[in-house]
Design a protein around this motif. Structure first.
Motif, PDB file in Angstrom:
ATOM      1  N   PHE A 194       0.866  -1.193   0.000  1.00 14.06           N
ATOM      2  CA  PHE A 194       0.000   0.000   0.000  1.00 14.06           C
ATOM      3  C   PHE A 194       0.892   1.229   0.000  1.00 14.06           C
ATOM      4  O   PHE A 194       2.085   1.168   0.296  1.00 14.06           O
ATOM      5  N   SER A 195       0.325   2.361  -0.359  1.00 12.35           N
ATOM      6  CA  SER A 195       1.105   3.562  -0.657  1.00 12.35           C
ATOM      7  C   SER A 195       1.597   4.272   0.597  1.00 12.35           C
ATOM      8  O   SER A 195       1.140   4.015   1.717  1.00 12.35           O
ATOM      9  N   ALA A 196       2.521   5.210   0.387  1.00 15.14           N
ATOM     10  CA  ALA A 196       3.020   6.049   1.481  1.00 15.14           C
ATOM     11  C   ALA A 196       1.911   6.923   2.040  1.00 15.14           C
ATOM     12  O   ALA A 196       1.901   7.233   3.245  1.00 15.14           O
ATOM     13  N   GLU A 197       0.974   7.332   1.181  1.00 15.41           N
ATOM     14  CA  GLU A 197      -0.148   8.156   1.654  1.00 15.41           C
ATOM     15  C   GLU A 197      -0.947   7.427   2.734  1.00 15.41           C
ATOM     16  O   GLU A 197      -1.284   8.009   3.770  1.00 15.41           O
ATOM     17  N   VAL A 198      -1.229   6.150   2.502  1.00 10.27           N
ATOM     18  CA  VAL A 198      -1.974   5.355   3.489  1.00 10.27           C
ATOM     19  C   VAL A 198      -1.180   5.240   4.782  1.00 10.27           C
ATOM     20  O   VAL A 198      -1.736   5.319   5.888  1.00 10.27           O
ATOM     21  N   PHE A 199       0.137   5.085   4.667  1.00 13.58           N
ATOM     22  CA  PHE A 199       0.979   4.969   5.852  1.00 13.58           C
ATOM     23  C   PHE A 199       0.933   6.252   6.680  1.00 13.58           C
ATOM     24  O   PHE A 199       0.852   6.209   7.916  1.00 13.58           O
ATOM     25  N   PHE A 200       0.981   7.404   6.026  1.00 15.88           N
ATOM     26  CA  PHE A 200       0.924   8.675   6.755  1.00 15.88           C
ATOM     27  C   PHE A 200      -0.437   8.877   7.418  1.00 15.88           C
ATOM     28  O   PHE A 200      -0.523   9.430   8.519  1.00 15.88           O
ATOM     29  N   PHE A 201      -1.500   8.430   6.756  1.00 15.85           N
ATOM     30  CA  PHE A 201      -2.822   8.512   7.391  1.00 15.85           C
ATOM     31  C   PHE A 201      -2.881   7.612   8.629  1.00 15.85           C
ATOM     32  O   PHE A 201      -3.537   7.951   9.618  1.00 15.85           O
ATOM     33  N   PHE A 202      -2.190   6.477   8.567  1.00 16.57           N
ATOM     34  CA  PHE A 202      -2.106   5.602   9.737  1.00 16.57           C
ATOM     35  C   PHE A 202      -1.389   6.315  10.891  1.00 16.57           C
ATOM     36  O   PHE A 202      -1.825   6.240  12.047  1.00 16.57           O
ATOM     37  N   LEU A 203      -0.286   7.003  10.590  1.00 14.45           N
ATOM     38  CA  LEU A 203       0.430   7.747  11.629  1.00 14.45           C
ATOM     39  C   LEU A 203      -0.451   8.836  12.225  1.00 14.45           C
ATOM     40  O   LEU A 203      -0.427   9.082  13.443  1.00 14.45           O
ATOM     41  N   SER A 204      -1.230   9.500  11.391  1.00 16.74           N
ATOM     42  CA  SER A 204      -2.148  10.523  11.890  1.00 16.74           C
ATOM     43  C   SER A 204      -3.180   9.914  12.831  1.00 16.74           C
ATOM     44  O   SER A 204      -3.518  10.495  13.873  1.00 16.74           O
ATOM     45  N   ALA A 205      -3.678   8.727  12.466  1.00 16.96           N
ATOM     46  CA  ALA A 205      -4.643   8.042  13.338  1.00 16.96           C
ATOM     47  C   ALA A 205      -4.009   7.689  14.679  1.00 16.96           C
ATOM     48  O   ALA A 205      -4.653   7.789  15.732  1.00 16.96           O
ATOM     49  N   MET A 206      -2.720   7.298  14.677  1.00 16.04           N
ATOM     50  CA  MET A 206      -2.031   6.978  15.924  1.00 16.04           C
ATOM     51  C   MET A 206      -1.912   8.211  16.814  1.00 16.04           C
ATOM     52  O   MET A 206      -2.025   8.115  18.043  1.00 16.04           O
ATOM     53  N   MET A 207      -1.667   9.369  16.216  1.00 17.18           N
ATOM     54  CA  MET A 207      -1.597  10.602  17.009  1.00 17.18           C
ATOM     55  C   MET A 207      -2.964  10.944  17.589  1.00 17.18           C
ATOM     56  O   MET A 207      -3.070  11.447  18.722  1.00 17.18           O
ATOM     57  N   LEU A 208      -4.033  10.664  16.846  1.00 15.73           N
ATOM     58  CA  LEU A 208      -5.383  10.891  17.375  1.00 15.73           C
ATOM     59  C   LEU A 208      -5.675   9.940  18.530  1.00 15.73           C
ATOM     60  O   LEU A 208      -6.324  10.327  19.514  1.00 15.73           O
ATOM     61  N   VAL A 209      -5.204   8.696  18.436  1.00 16.34           N
ATOM     62  CA  VAL A 209      -5.358   7.744  19.542  1.00 16.34           C
ATOM     63  C   VAL A 209      -4.638   8.275  20.785  1.00 16.34           C
ATOM     64  O   VAL A 209      -5.153   8.195  21.908  1.00 16.34           O
ATOM     65  N   CYS A 210      -3.443   8.819  20.585  1.00 17.39           N
ATOM     66  CA  CYS A 210      -2.688   9.416  21.697  1.00 17.39           C
ATOM     67  C   CYS A 210      -3.469  10.569  22.321  1.00 17.39           C
ATOM     68  O   CYS A 210      -3.515  10.713  23.552  1.00 17.39           O
ATOM     69  N   LEU A 211      -4.097  11.389  21.484  1.00 18.90           N
ATOM     70  CA  LEU A 211      -4.875  12.525  21.980  1.00 18.90           C
ATOM     71  C   LEU A 211      -6.072  12.057  22.807  1.00 18.90           C
ATOM     72  O   LEU A 211      -6.349  12.607  23.883  1.00 18.90           O
TER      73      LEU A 211
END
Length: 445
Positions: A194-211
């Motif tokens: 899967f693309s780098a774009e999907v990976f970055f969206f995953f990282l964003s979701a992890m930051m939201l989980v942290c929040l």
């Protein structure tokens, strides 16, 4: 102890370095599409060190205006900023702008600066926040911090980042049809799942989980019952609920030390002398310089000569070793300064072996032997395991010395990482002292 609080502390710790760790594991997929190419890691190293302005401001505020900085608000801001920046990376990481007549990935570099500022500042805000919880949850936080490197690595492994396949390429010596040919193996990177774009969206979701975890740590009733001594805010203890008057938090008194025992220094509870405090902080800076900057900068040089599998296995197992060390420290929180020094010596010695193999690249010891790859993978595991355990024990010790001690703990972590990065940047990126071999065609005697 509350299982919910353990889970939230772990998820909160995962947001500390997940974005920068994720960006680095994604480099093999990014660099073919940007003008900076493999010079990008050098750019990133400089940007991350520039982002240390964040922890510098926080540390100076705690030093000269204690209690004036709203620690909770800072955490909300930086975690939200990290979520937004990683989300924007998914859209703009490929975009280029012509600067001084040459194209550059300005959006990628600017967003990386914000991510680095978030992660660097987390060192001096997340740790002090754990003062609001019981001491047992500090180790859980460190487990989450370790997972901030492991989880992106596992996702990148599933994605197939950096997986090399050696294929035969036949090239004729002359341009005649019947001429003899040379047979070489050519390294070819497999296409990602899967693309780098999907990976970055995953990282964003992890930051939201942290929040979300941070929100629940602040407001969930089950977590409130885990506060050691009443309510805390801004890293200071609330004296009066009615008038909201805050005073600087006093360190927790060590129950093992008699109340009439003379203080050995003005640091924290006075349990440690200034020489011991200096010893603790020097070790903290040293182990973070090695584990966060010096050795990671040469990991590919130390492992790639033994094959692509050895490199990926060492990176993955090293990422597993970090939370594993934190898990061990949860059950064996040995606070011996002598053991701390001994483990540091052991980890540094193994780090010296890893550095030696990187210097000898592309023909390190046992390069043509299966045992060579096994030894380098084992070396990385033990290196990260020992030094991660040391970092957790130092965090536990400084936690008992009060909120200010944890602020300085985070500051020294960043100072050590900065010194390590500044030392290795010219050696690796400017003078190109290390040599990497072709993973498919390196020939050694």
């Amino acid at each position: 102890m509350s299982l919910l609080t353990h889970l939230l502390a772990c998820l909160f710790g995962m947001g500390s370095w997940v974005s920068i760790n994720g960006l680095f594991v994604e480099l093999p997929l990014i660099v073919p599409h940007i003008p900076e190419g493999w010079y990008l890691p050098a750019y990133l190293s400089v940007i991350i060190q520039m982002a240390n302005i964040g922890p510098l401001v926080v540390t100076l505020m705690h030093r000269f205006r204690p209690g004036a900085l709203n620690e909770t608000a800072v955490i909300y801001v930086i975690v939200s900023l990290g979520a937004v920046a990683t989300f924007l990376l998914g859209f703009f990481w490929k975009e280029t702008v012509v600067v001084a007549g040459a194209p550059h990935s300005v959006a990628l570099l600017v967003l990386t600066f914000f991510l680095a500022a978030v992660d660097c500042t987390s060192s001096v805000t997340f740790l002090p926040f754990t003062m609001r919880l019981r001491p047992q949850y500090l180790t859980t936080y460190y487990i989450g911090e370790g997972l901030s490197g492991l989880l992106p690595a596992l996702v990148a492994l599933i994605q197939g980042v950096g997986v090399v396949q050696c294929i035969n390429s036949t090239q004729p010596l002359n341009h005649t049809v019947n001429s003899s040919s040379t047979f070489d193996l050519q390294a070819q990177y497999q296409q990602a799942n899967f693309s780098a774009e999907v990976f970055f969206f995953f990282l964003s979701a992890m930051m939201l989980v942290c929040l979300v975890a941070f929100l629940l740590l602040n407001y969930h009733p089950a977590v409130a019952r885990e506060h050691p001594n009443g309510e805390y805010a801004n890293g200071v203890k609330e004296k009066s609920h009615r008038n909201r008057k805050w005073v600087e938090e006093k360190p927790m008194i060590d129950s093992c030390r008699p109340t009439n025992q003379k203080r050995r220094s003005s640091f924290g509870t006075g349990t440690y002398s200034w020489l011991q405090v200096f010893y603790i902080f020097v070790i903290l800076a040293w182990v973070n310089a090695l584990s966060n900057a010096v050795l990671p900068s040469v990991q590919s040089y130390s492992c790639m000569p033994y094959g692509n599998n050895a490199y990926h296995l060492s990176a993955t197992m090293a990422a597993v070793s970090n939370p594993l060390a934190c898990f061990i420290a949860m059950f064996l929180p040995i606070r011996s300064l002598l053991l701390m020094g001994a483990l540091t010596v052991v980890g540094s010695g193994i780090g010296a072996y890893i550095m030696g193999m990187a210097v000898l690249s592309p023909c390190p010891l046992l390069v043509n032997d299966t045992s060579g790859g096994a030894i380098i993978v084992l070396a990385w595991i033990i290196f990260i395991l020992t030094l991660s355990y040391v970092k957790v024990i130092i965090g536990v010790i400084l936690r008992d010395e009060g909120h200010s001690a944890l602020v300085w703990c985070g500051a020294v972590v960043q100072i050590g990482s900065l010194l390590g990065a500044v030392t290795m940047f010219p050696v690796v990126s400017v003078y190109s002292y290390f040599s990497s071999g072709d993973p498919c065609n390196t020939k050694c005697p």
